[in-house]
Design a protein around this motif. Structure first.
Motif, PDB file in Angstrom:
ATOM      1  N   ASN A   1       0.355   9.544  -5.719  1.00 15.40           N
ATOM      2  CA  ASN A   1       1.439  10.615  -5.143  1.00 15.40           C
ATOM      3  C   ASN A   1       1.764  11.856  -6.509  1.00 15.40           C
ATOM      4  OD1 ASN A   1      -0.323  10.679  -2.681  1.00 15.40           O
ATOM      5  ND2 ASN A   1       1.481  10.261  -1.303  1.00 15.40           N
ATOM      6  N   SER A   2       2.405  11.190  -6.890  1.00 11.81           N
ATOM      7  CA  SER A   2       2.569  11.335  -8.088  1.00 11.81           C
ATOM      8  C   SER A   2       1.670  12.115  -9.606  1.00 11.81           C
ATOM      9  CB  SER A   2       4.210  10.657  -8.676  1.00 11.81           C
ATOM     10  OG  SER A   2       3.336   9.470  -8.819  1.00 11.81           O
ATOM     11  N   GLY A   3       0.368  11.592  -8.589  1.00 15.36           N
ATOM     12  CA  GLY A   3      -0.559  11.755  -9.975  1.00 15.36           C
ATOM     13  C   GLY A   3      -0.154  11.046 -11.473  1.00 15.36           C
ATOM     14  N   LYS A   4      -0.595   9.475 -11.017  1.00 16.06           N
ATOM     15  CA  LYS A   4      -0.409   8.037 -12.013  1.00 16.06           C
ATOM     16  C   LYS A   4      -0.789   7.722 -11.574  1.00 16.06           C
ATOM     17  CE  LYS A   4       5.327   8.331 -12.561  1.00 16.06           C
ATOM     18  NZ  LYS A   4       5.554   7.823 -12.489  1.00 16.06           N
TER      19      LYS A   4
ATOM     20  N   LEU B   1       0.922  -0.749  -0.120  1.00 13.72           N
ATOM     21  CA  LEU B   1       0.545   0.001  -0.377  1.00 13.72           C
ATOM     22  C   LEU B   1       1.110   1.287  -0.055  1.00 13.72           C
ATOM     23  CD1 LEU B   1      -2.682  -0.883   2.192  1.00 13.72           C
ATOM     24  CD2 LEU B   1      -2.955  -0.870   0.020  1.00 13.72           C
ATOM     25  N   ARG B   2       2.114   1.333   0.380  1.00 12.83           N
ATOM     26  CA  ARG B   2       2.622   2.461   0.739  1.00 12.83           C
ATOM     27  C   ARG B   2       3.615   2.586  -0.558  1.00 12.83           C
ATOM     28  NH1 ARG B   2       3.144   6.825   2.676  1.00 12.83           N
ATOM     29  NH2 ARG B   2       2.478   6.427   4.954  1.00 12.83           N
ATOM     30  N   ALA B   3       3.792   2.005  -1.256  1.00  9.55           N
ATOM     31  CA  ALA B   3       4.674   2.021  -2.441  1.00  9.55           C
ATOM     32  C   ALA B   3       3.292   1.917  -3.586  1.00  9.55           C
ATOM     33  CB  ALA B   3       4.915   0.651  -2.854  1.00  9.55           C
TER      34      ALA B   3
ATOM     35  N   GLY C   1      -4.826   8.625 -11.772  1.00 13.14           N
ATOM     36  CA  GLY C   1      -5.625   9.561 -12.247  1.00 13.14           C
ATOM     37  C   GLY C   1      -6.079  10.232 -10.977  1.00 13.14           C
ATOM     38  N   LEU C   2      -7.984   9.941 -10.767  1.00 17.71           N
ATOM     39  CA  LEU C   2      -7.516  11.480  -9.427  1.00 17.71           C
ATOM     40  C   LEU C   2      -8.469  10.304  -7.894  1.00 17.71           C
ATOM     41  CD1 LEU C   2     -11.785  11.709 -10.950  1.00 17.71           C
ATOM     42  CD2 LEU C   2      -9.242  13.156 -11.212  1.00 17.71           C
ATOM     43  N   PHE C   3      -7.078   9.423  -8.727  1.00 16.56           N
ATOM     44  CA  PHE C   3      -6.419   8.451  -6.682  1.00 16.56           C
ATOM     45  C   PHE C   3      -5.296   9.592  -6.485  1.00 16.56           C
ATOM     46  CE2 PHE C   3      -4.362   5.711  -4.338  1.00 16.56           C
ATOM     47  CZ  PHE C   3      -5.236   5.549  -3.519  1.00 16.56           C
ATOM     48  N   GLY C   4      -5.724  10.031  -5.366  1.00 19.77           N
ATOM     49  CA  GLY C   4      -4.152  10.779  -4.476  1.00 19.77           C
ATOM     50  C   GLY C   4      -4.145  10.889  -3.617  1.00 19.77           C
ATOM     51  N   LYS C   5      -3.831  11.912  -2.862  1.00 22.64           N
ATOM     52  CA  LYS C   5      -4.327  11.106  -0.941  1.00 22.64           C
ATOM     53  C   LYS C   5      -5.275  10.871  -0.607  1.00 22.64           C
ATOM     54  CE  LYS C   5      -0.871  15.340  -0.782  1.00 22.64           C
ATOM     55  NZ  LYS C   5      -0.745  17.015   0.177  1.00 22.64           N
ATOM     56  N   GLY C   6      -6.291  10.456  -1.242  1.00 19.30           N
ATOM     57  CA  GLY C   6      -7.058   9.759  -0.667  1.00 19.30           C
ATOM     58  C   GLY C   6      -7.553   8.245  -0.999  1.00 19.30           C
TER      59      GLY C   6
END
Length: 770
Positions: free
Chosen positions: A301-304, A293-295, A306-311
């Motif tokens: 977090n680098s935007g790769k 999960l951390r990986a 789609g809409l899945f970022g910090k959430g």
């Protein structure tokens, strides 16, 4: 009461109205046709179709073949077995982490683009179009999830945690861990959560992790099983139980990113049997999940993504909040715990009523299941979209760094129908994903963000949705709905106590969520660690422990936990850890006398007698006697007798066989396979007069209890060791007396069944049957 391990679940309701067990056979009764089925609905009512569910053989079957196989294993084979166990634990964690990431990516992107489209129409004042898009998308996603469950895998409905608890308790729950169930659970969870229904992916992730573990242990699905030699070590119920325990812990870890909490959840909530070696492997699995999960979080977090970022993962970091509390704060904290216990028990009571109603609807057919799910989805969509119009627009606070207002898929200050410079606090909670809604209500240093009226509407709606959503034919978890409800009243109490306390309102919301979960699920230790790992703040430990203990104590004084209620509703014969006090007034000898005479076999038995025993009973095991039926040699399983008949391992004369004879015909791997289909075994009349030496296949070390032992003590032994059969032996064996008085099984030790046989004990029982 039943003398065999093939459990017929007499469909019962929560109030204790059960039918007598019709599998109470004597030798002269006809064979009952058995079906290995499991009700897919959360409730089994009296008069509905009866489910036949077997017990699991967690006991080591120490017959001659097992002893020879164990003695003949080289050091390399022992190391191979140990290495294989750790490899499977690693694969369980790896695959659970990957699938959890896939589910989060899919949910965040599907729900995110849906919310962006709706936000676009709202920003242009096209409210009707936004409603149609929002409702239509939710109905479509719900339809996909429901149809998959109803058509392909009915057992994928619900969270799956009660069935996992039952399995680890020793009950075989058929079709719960298959490949089809897992795939439907994954796709269905994505559709149901992305549709905005009031349910979470946490429970389904626990079930998915258990499915992964089960499939790895048995080499894949039944129809396409891999026959690798090293997998033969895991062809038994004991190792499969350990793997499923690792899978359930990995699922919790994947849902909350809480490795220690996942291990403690498996220990406290689902596992009946535990040991230190299993603790290490379970912790190793959850550690692998966290690394995966951390990986992926770093990548996303680098935007790769789609809409899945910090959430996307439930992570409420309040480590930056200064936690301060004083002696006077013990009053509101205690109040939160009491409210959580009362509301949690009330929620359990009402949900029990709703599930009974839903069962009546679902029994009418598949179309009714689909229509029920779509109706709940439609109601949810209309409420989430329409209720924000009741809230007043609030001006943005210029002192807050966060953007205000926002029109994206997330954010703490959604503009919705408000002018520039204002935001709609109710839309902030409703028109977002459930994970973001919890993040918003948990937000700290925002004392005036949500109005009291909006919080009441939020609390009331999610109480209703939490009751009507669970039980529909979709994969659903209970964690998130309870967190949503609990955080609402926690935030409200924090708003009221604002001038009198130094505790942040966001922390009040965290404590409210924890208290309601403890009041409903009755978890304490694991829940405390999960919330500490979620909030990343060790200073919350004292008050979190205090709240959880109060909430659980208050809840226990009213009713059972929600998972225990569902176990009762499904009719699963779950053995509780604590026996009823009145069970100490009854001995196992008296319990054995109330049953039909035990069916025994001789050490060297005629084939006709074996066929007669198999044909006219459904018992799973038979005591084997020697010395003119005065000496107990051991216990032989039904599956092994069927294997003997199928292989035609017959003798022309009555004699003992040599060791090489049995090893030439059978292997330990064959005997580990569960095979009890007696219908296709054709025995000729001449073969009926031949003999079988049962000594090499008999478990010579069965667990026995003396007839004077209390039922309460026998129940503790039965549950702790994970038995399927417990032999009752006489205290003093008189001349010519049988060495076995009876056999106790799971059904015999259930409180309801005992009270049916001994009605006079009913006046001695204390409280509700637990």
């Amino acid at each position: 009461m039943d003398e065999d391990g093939n459990l017929q679940i007499s469909n019962s309701n929560y109030n204790g109205e059960e039918e007598a067990d019709p599998e109470n056979n004597t030798m002269n009764q006809p064979l009952l046709k058995r079906h290995r089925t499991l009700s897919s609905t959360p409730l089994a009512l009296v008069g509905t179709k009866v489910s036949h569910i077997e017990s699991l053989d967690y006991e080591i079957n120490e017959n001659d073949l097992f002893k020879h196989d164990w003695r003949s294993r080289s050091k390399a084979q022992v190391l191979q077995y140990i290495f294989a166990k750790w490899t499977l634990a690693f694969l369980v964690g790896l695959l659970t982490g990957l699938i959890a990431t896939l589910i989060n990516l899919a949910v965040e992107n599907i729900a995110g683009y849906k919310l962006l489209a709706v936000g676009h129409y709202i920003s242009q004042d096209m409210y009707v179009t936004g409603l149609l898009v929002f409702t239509g998308a939710n109905l479509g996603l719900t339809l996909v999830a429901t149809v998959l469950v109803v058509v392909f895998a009915p057992t994928a409905a619900g969270p799956g945690i009660p069935e996992i608890k039952a399995y680890l308790n020793g009950i075989d729950t058929p079709n719960m861990f298959g490949a089809t169930t897992m795939i439907v659970k994954i796709v269905g969870s994505i559709g149901a959560v992305a549709a905005g229904l009031d349910l979470g992916k946490e429970g389904p992730l626990v079930h998915i992790g258990s499915c992964i573990a089960s499939l790895l242990g048995q080499g894949g699905p039944d129809n396409h099983r891999i026959k690798w030699r090293w997998l033969r070590y895991f062809n038994n119920d004991r190792d499969r139980r350990d793997l499923i325990t690792c899978g359930s812990a990995s699922g919790v870890c994947a849902a909350f990113r809480s490795p220690v909490g996942g291990v403690l959840f498996a220990l406290e909530e689902v596992a009946t049997w535990w040991r230190s070696a299993l603790l290490w492997r379970t912790f190793f699995s959850t550690a692998v999940v966290v690394v995966v999960l951390r990986a992926f979080i770093e990548i996303c977090n680098s935007g790769k993504c789609g809409l899945f970022g910090k959430g996307g993962l439930i992570m409420f970091d309040v480590s930056h909040v200064e936690v301060r509390y004083h002696a006077v704060d013990i009053i509101p904290v205690t109040l939160i715990g009491v409210i959580g216990g009362i509301l949690g028990s009330l929620y359990n009571h009402l949900l029990h009523k709703v599930l009974r109603l839903y069962n009546l609807i679902n029994q009418k057919g598949k179309i009714h299941k689909v229509l029920l799910s779509l109706s709940v989805s439609l109601f949810t969509s209309l409420c989430l979209y329409g209720l924000p119009f009741l809230a007043e627009c609030k001006p943005c606070n210029p002192s807050i760094d966060e953007a205000c207002p926002t029109n994206g898929r997330s954010g703490n200050f959604k503009q919705f129908n408000c002018p520039n410079g204002y935001y709609n606090d109710l839309a902030t909670l409703f028109l977002t994903t459930n994970d973001d809604a919890v993040r918003n209500v948990f937000s700290s240093n925002t004392p005036n963000e949500f109005g009291m009226v909006s919080l009441w509407i939020y609390f009331g709606l999610y109480c209703i949705l939490g009751l009507i959503t669970f039980g529909i034919a979709t994969p659903s978890g209970l964690f998130l709905p309870i967190i949503l409800m609990g955080s609402a009243y926690g935030r409200m109490l924090g708003t009221v106590m604002g001038p009198y306390t130094k505790i942040d309102q966001g922390l009040y919301a965290v404590l409210g969520a924890a208290s309601l979960m403890a009041g409903s699920m009755r978890m304490t230790v694991s829940l405390c660690v999960i919330f500490l790992e979620l909030t990343n703040n060790l200073l919350l430990l004292p008050i979190t422990m205090f709240v959880l203990l109060i909430a659980k104590t208050v809840g226990d004084s009213f009713n059972l936990s929600i998972y225990e209620i569902i176990l009762h509703l499904k009719g699963l014969p779950f053995l509780e850890a604590n026996p009823e006090p009145w069970m100490r007034n009854l001995t196992v000898g008296e319990l054995g006398d109330a049953k039909p005479p035990v069916v025994t076999l001789s050490g060297v038995e005629k084939v006709a007698n074996i066929v007669d025993a198999l044909r006219n009973t459904t018992h799973n095991a038979f005591p084997v006697l020697d010395g003119d039926a005065t000496e107990l040699h051991g216990l032989i399983l039904r599956a092994h007798l069927v294997k003997v008949l199928k292989k035609r391992w017959f003798l022309n004369e009555k004699r003992r066989t040599e060791d090489w004879e049995v090893r030439e015909k059978f292997t330990p791997v064959e005997l580990a396979e569960r095979e009890d289909n007696f219908d296709d075994v054709g025995i000729t009349s001449s073969e009926m007069q031949m003999y079988v030496d049962l000594h090499p296949l008999t478990n010579t070390t069965p667990y026995t209890v003396v007839q004077s032992m209390s039922v309460a003590k026998a129940l503790v032994l039965f549950r702790s060791v994970g038995l399927r059969h417990l032999l009752i032996v006489p205290k003093i064996q008189a001349s010519g007396m049988s060495p076995v008085i009876g056999i106790l099984t799971r059904q015999d030790l259930r409180a309801y069944n005992i009270l049916q046989a001994f009605p006079h004990l009913d006046k001695h029982k204390s409280g509700k049957l637990r």
